[in-house]
Write a protein that holds these residues in place. Structure first.
Motif, PDB file in Angstrom:
ATOM      1  N   ASN A  74       0.799   4.019  -2.928  1.00  6.86           N
ATOM      2  CA  ASN A  74       0.539   5.422  -2.629  1.00  6.86           C
ATOM      3  C   ASN A  74       1.665   6.312  -3.121  1.00  6.86           C
ATOM      4  O   ASN A  74       1.427   7.413  -3.606  1.00  6.86           O
ATOM      5  CB  ASN A  74       0.345   5.617  -1.120  1.00  6.86           C
ATOM      6  CG  ASN A  74      -1.004   5.132  -0.646  1.00  6.86           C
ATOM      7  OD1 ASN A  74      -1.914   4.952  -1.437  1.00  6.86           O
ATOM      8  ND2 ASN A  74      -1.112   4.901   0.646  1.00  6.86           N
ATOM      9  N   GLU A 106       0.552  11.981  -9.651  1.00 10.18           N
ATOM     10  CA  GLU A 106      -0.225  13.205  -9.444  1.00 10.18           C
ATOM     11  C   GLU A 106       0.670  14.434  -9.527  1.00 10.18           C
ATOM     12  O   GLU A 106       0.257  15.476 -10.055  1.00 10.18           O
ATOM     13  CB  GLU A 106      -0.938  13.162  -8.097  1.00 10.18           C
ATOM     14  CG  GLU A 106      -2.112  12.207  -8.087  1.00 10.18           C
ATOM     15  CD  GLU A 106      -2.754  12.076  -6.715  1.00 10.18           C
ATOM     16  OE1 GLU A 106      -2.156  12.540  -5.716  1.00 10.18           O
ATOM     17  OE2 GLU A 106      -3.855  11.504  -6.654  1.00 10.18           O
ATOM     18  N   THR A 163       1.259   6.681  -6.852  1.00  7.65           N
ATOM     19  CA  THR A 163       0.128   7.554  -7.147  1.00  7.65           C
ATOM     20  C   THR A 163       0.508   9.010  -6.907  1.00  7.65           C
ATOM     21  O   THR A 163       0.200   9.890  -7.712  1.00  7.65           O
ATOM     22  CB  THR A 163      -1.085   7.177  -6.269  1.00  7.65           C
ATOM     23  OG1 THR A 163      -1.400   5.813  -6.509  1.00  7.65           O
ATOM     24  CG2 THR A 163      -2.277   8.035  -6.585  1.00  7.65           C
ATOM     25  N   ARG A 164       1.206   9.258  -5.806  1.00  6.38           N
ATOM     26  CA  ARG A 164       1.633  10.621  -5.496  1.00  6.38           C
ATOM     27  C   ARG A 164       2.568  11.145  -6.578  1.00  6.38           C
ATOM     28  O   ARG A 164       2.451  12.296  -7.014  1.00  6.38           O
ATOM     29  CB  ARG A 164       2.327  10.642  -4.132  1.00  6.38           C
ATOM     30  CG  ARG A 164       2.634  12.020  -3.629  1.00  6.38           C
ATOM     31  CD  ARG A 164       3.280  12.021  -2.243  1.00  6.38           C
ATOM     32  NE  ARG A 164       2.584  11.173  -1.285  1.00  6.38           N
ATOM     33  CZ  ARG A 164       3.086  10.067  -0.758  1.00  6.38           C
ATOM     34  NH1 ARG A 164       4.283   9.655  -1.100  1.00  6.38           N
ATOM     35  NH2 ARG A 164       2.400   9.355   0.106  1.00  6.38           N
ATOM     36  N   LEU A 219       0.829  -1.199   0.000  1.00 10.61           N
ATOM     37  CA  LEU A 219       0.000   0.000   0.000  1.00 10.61           C
ATOM     38  C   LEU A 219       0.868   1.256   0.000  1.00 10.61           C
ATOM     39  O   LEU A 219       0.567   2.224  -0.703  1.00 10.61           O
ATOM     40  CB  LEU A 219      -0.927  -0.006   1.212  1.00 10.61           C
ATOM     41  CG  LEU A 219      -1.971   1.091   1.282  1.00 10.61           C
ATOM     42  CD1 LEU A 219      -2.900   1.029   0.077  1.00 10.61           C
ATOM     43  CD2 LEU A 219      -2.765   0.971   2.565  1.00 10.61           C
ATOM     44  N   LYS A 220       1.957   1.241   0.767  1.00  9.10           N
ATOM     45  CA  LYS A 220       2.878   2.384   0.767  1.00  9.10           C
ATOM     46  C   LYS A 220       3.471   2.602  -0.620  1.00  9.10           C
ATOM     47  O   LYS A 220       3.580   3.741  -1.088  1.00  9.10           O
ATOM     48  CB  LYS A 220       4.001   2.160   1.779  1.00  9.10           C
ATOM     49  CG  LYS A 220       3.594   2.354   3.209  1.00  9.10           C
ATOM     50  CD  LYS A 220       4.784   2.104   4.124  1.00  9.10           C
ATOM     51  CE  LYS A 220       4.378   2.134   5.574  1.00  9.10           C
ATOM     52  NZ  LYS A 220       5.508   1.809   6.465  1.00  9.10           N
TER      53      LYS A 220
END
Length: 67
Positions: A39, A46, A42-43, A35-36
């Motif tokens: 994320n 973005e 994804t960051r 999950l880290k």
């Protein structure tokens, strides 16, 4: 109808919950690590999206002011 006695049913549910808890305890650190990583990716995507949108906004502003 042939129903299981309530105590047998409760014991069966308790055993299933115990198995689920042991699996979760074993797999949880790996799930957290994945999950880290997700994320972080994804960051990063973005951030790139924001840079590109900002660059397009600046180019659009330059073209409209130069007209």
């Amino acid at each position: 109808m042939d129903y299981e006695p309530i105590d047998d049913y409760r014991n069966h549910i308790k055993e299933r919950l115990a198995r689920i808890e042991t699996i979760l305890e074993r797999e949880l650190p790996d799930i957290k690590e994945q999950l880290k990583l997700a994320n972080g990716r994804t960051r990063s995507l973005e951030n790139w999206r924001n840079y590109i949108l900002g660059g397009m906004a600046i180019i659009t502003l330059l073209f409209t002011t130069l007209k």
